[in-house]
Design a protein around this motif. Structure first.
Motif, PDB file in Angstrom:
ATOM      1  N   TYR A  23      -6.512  -8.703  -1.349  1.00 29.35           N
ATOM      2  CA  TYR A  23      -7.778  -8.938  -1.428  1.00 29.35           C
ATOM      3  C   TYR A  23      -8.050  -8.766   0.005  1.00 29.35           C
ATOM      4  O   TYR A  23      -7.031  -9.584   0.661  1.00 29.35           O
ATOM      5  N   THR A  73      -2.003  -3.812  -3.423  1.00 24.88           N
ATOM      6  CA  THR A  73      -2.573  -4.069  -1.903  1.00 24.88           C
ATOM      7  C   THR A  73      -3.372  -5.385  -2.632  1.00 24.88           C
ATOM      8  O   THR A  73      -4.330  -5.789  -3.370  1.00 24.88           O
ATOM      9  N   ALA A 129       1.254  -1.345  -0.106  1.00 21.78           N
ATOM     10  CA  ALA A 129       0.046   0.208   0.366  1.00 21.78           C
ATOM     11  C   ALA A 129       1.203   1.331   0.145  1.00 21.78           C
ATOM     12  O   ALA A 129       2.225   0.961   0.119  1.00 21.78           O
ATOM     13  N   SER A 188     -10.146  -3.960   0.521  1.00 23.20           N
ATOM     14  CA  SER A 188      -9.833  -3.744  -0.907  1.00 23.20           C
ATOM     15  C   SER A 188      -9.966  -5.565  -2.177  1.00 23.20           C
ATOM     16  O   SER A 188     -10.412  -6.532  -1.605  1.00 23.20           O
ATOM     17  N   SER A 198      -9.841   1.564   0.821  1.00 23.00           N
ATOM     18  CA  SER A 198     -10.345   0.600   0.638  1.00 23.00           C
ATOM     19  C   SER A 198     -10.910  -0.317   2.249  1.00 23.00           C
ATOM     20  O   SER A 198     -10.344  -1.010   2.726  1.00 23.00           O
ATOM     21  N   LYS A 244      -4.339   2.218  -0.635  1.00 21.88           N
ATOM     22  CA  LYS A 244      -5.093   1.282  -1.559  1.00 21.88           C
ATOM     23  C   LYS A 244      -3.980   1.492  -2.748  1.00 21.88           C
ATOM     24  O   LYS A 244      -3.957   2.295  -3.847  1.00 21.88           O
TER      25      LYS A 244
END
Lengths: 99, 298
Positions: free
Chosen positions: B146, B144, B132, B162, B153, B140
């Motif tokens: 998930y 970055t 990040a 994210s 995010s 984000k």
């Protein structure tokens, strides 16, 4: 201890004292980081096996391996505790800093 | 130099010292060791980002060699320019190196990096990946992963943080037909130093993508930074690989992955994740590893 040292620094008073352009000397330290620390790593030399793991993993490079025993530069140690966590023989203790 | 690099053989001299990075900073460790391997005759170019913010605080200067702050988008271009300048002046036995963050590499600096690789300029480019934009307050980036909670995010009822996966930066770079590219982690420092040494010896562009935890942005204890980086590799959410002579090689192929939950749950940025989100992360990991094991293991 073979570590860069703090240099004496006088605040520029007039415009003439400032460097030409936006440049400055490299390896130029005017303040220390010791005040960041809550816990201080202390090496227990009876347990230390000189594996140099702490020297390798220190993000600030404050552990000096040039001497017979490992030395910590407390001027720049921030007390993050990575050395203590990574030390396999558990030869480093984090001791609370006294004010 | 073919000597094996480890804690014993690496120089005691610090070339990146007294910086103001947070305690336990993974990026600072990566830059520190990279500089040690590259040596004093190194010209570093750093874009806006943590590493320039913590080392160039006038009148403090943490690098002991030449270093310059570049415009955000042009790490690759400035490093290439430095290399061209050194060549024009006939200054030999030097290295031009760029240290950018994940945002400065995968988003903002991608074009300049792509150009440098295309010209095969003699530079070494480091992407210090802490997943990040940490310097500006945890926004984000393209790297970055998930389910990460960042300030842009946020995690809540509708979104798990994210919603995009990590950009495949290593393969994007390799697709240029780069001279040398590698991924590394500060959890495997000998492997990282070996790759830096390789990049140092190679003429042409090299790229090293190093995974480096950020205690402040990730919300974990500062003392576990190195072990967390190792855990990321062991649980399969990061991988150690190389690209050389047009071929990919997987350096570490664990038989079994360690627990993803153990890795995620110690970090504040993943605290909110539910089982279904972790399932998505695991499925993505398994797809990726299936491909890597099929194509990159020889």
């Amino acid at each position: 201890m073979k570590r860069p040292k703090v240099k004496k620094w006088t605040e520029p008073k007039t415009i003439k004292d400032y460097p030409m352009g936006s440049t400055c000397d490299s390896d130029h330290l005017t303040s220390i980081n010791a005040g960041w620390r809550t816990f201080r790593p202390v090496i227990n030399y009876d347990k230390c096996v000189n594996c140099l793991r702490c020297f390798l993993v220190c993000p600030d490079g404050v552990i000096d391996k040039s001497g017979e025993k490992l030395e910590i530069d407390y001027d720049y140690c921030k007390g993050c505790g990575v050395c203590e966590y990574e030390c396999r023989p558990r030869a480093i203790d984090m001791v609370k800093e006294e004010k | 130099m073919n000597q094996k690099l480890n804690a014993r053989t690496i120089t005691n001299k610090e070339l990146f010292y007294g910086h103001k990075a947070c305690g336990g900073c993974g990026e600072a460790l990566a830059v520190r060791l990279a500089m040690k391997v590259l040596g004093e005759r190194t010209f570093a170019s750093l874009p806006a980002g943590c590493m320039s913010a913590v080392s160039f605080i006038y009148p403090n200067m943490a690098f002991t060699s030449n270093a310059i702050i570049t415009p955000f988008a042009s790490t690759g271009a400035v490093a290439a320019g430095v290399a061209a300048g050194l060549k024009a002046l006939g200054i030999e036995d030097t290295h031009s190196v760029g240290f950018a963050g994940d945002g400065g590499t995968a988003d903002i600096g991608l074009q300049a990096l792509s150009g440098a690789i295309d010209r095969n300029d003699d530079i070494i480019y480091f992407c210090n990946d802490n997943e990040a934009y940490m310097n500006t307050g945890i926004q984000k980036s393209g790297l970055t992963p998930y389910g990460t909670r960042t300030t842009t995010s946020p995690a809540g009822e509708n979104l798990p943080g994210s919603i995009t996966m990590k950009k495949n930066m290593f393969e994007i770079v390799a697709a240029h037909g780069i001279a040398y590219a590698a991924t590394a982690s500060i959890g495997y420092l000998e492997d990282f130093m070996k790759k830096v040494q390789k990049a140092k010896d190679i003429k042409g562009t090299s790229y090293i993508h190093v995974f480096a935890p950020c205690p402040t942005g990730w919300g974990h204890e500062s003392n576990i930074a190195v072990s967390l980086a190792k855990q990321a590799v062991d649980c399969g959410l990061w991988y150690l690989a190389e690209y050389e002579n047009g071929e990919f090689t997987l350096n570490k192929n664990p038989k079994e992955f360690s627990s993803v939950e153990d890795y995620l749950k110690v970090q504040g940025r993943f605290k909110h994740l539910e089982d279904r989100d972790i399932e998505i992360i695991k499925n993505h990991r398994d797809t990726k590893w299936k491909k890597m094991r099929r194509d990159w293991v020889r």
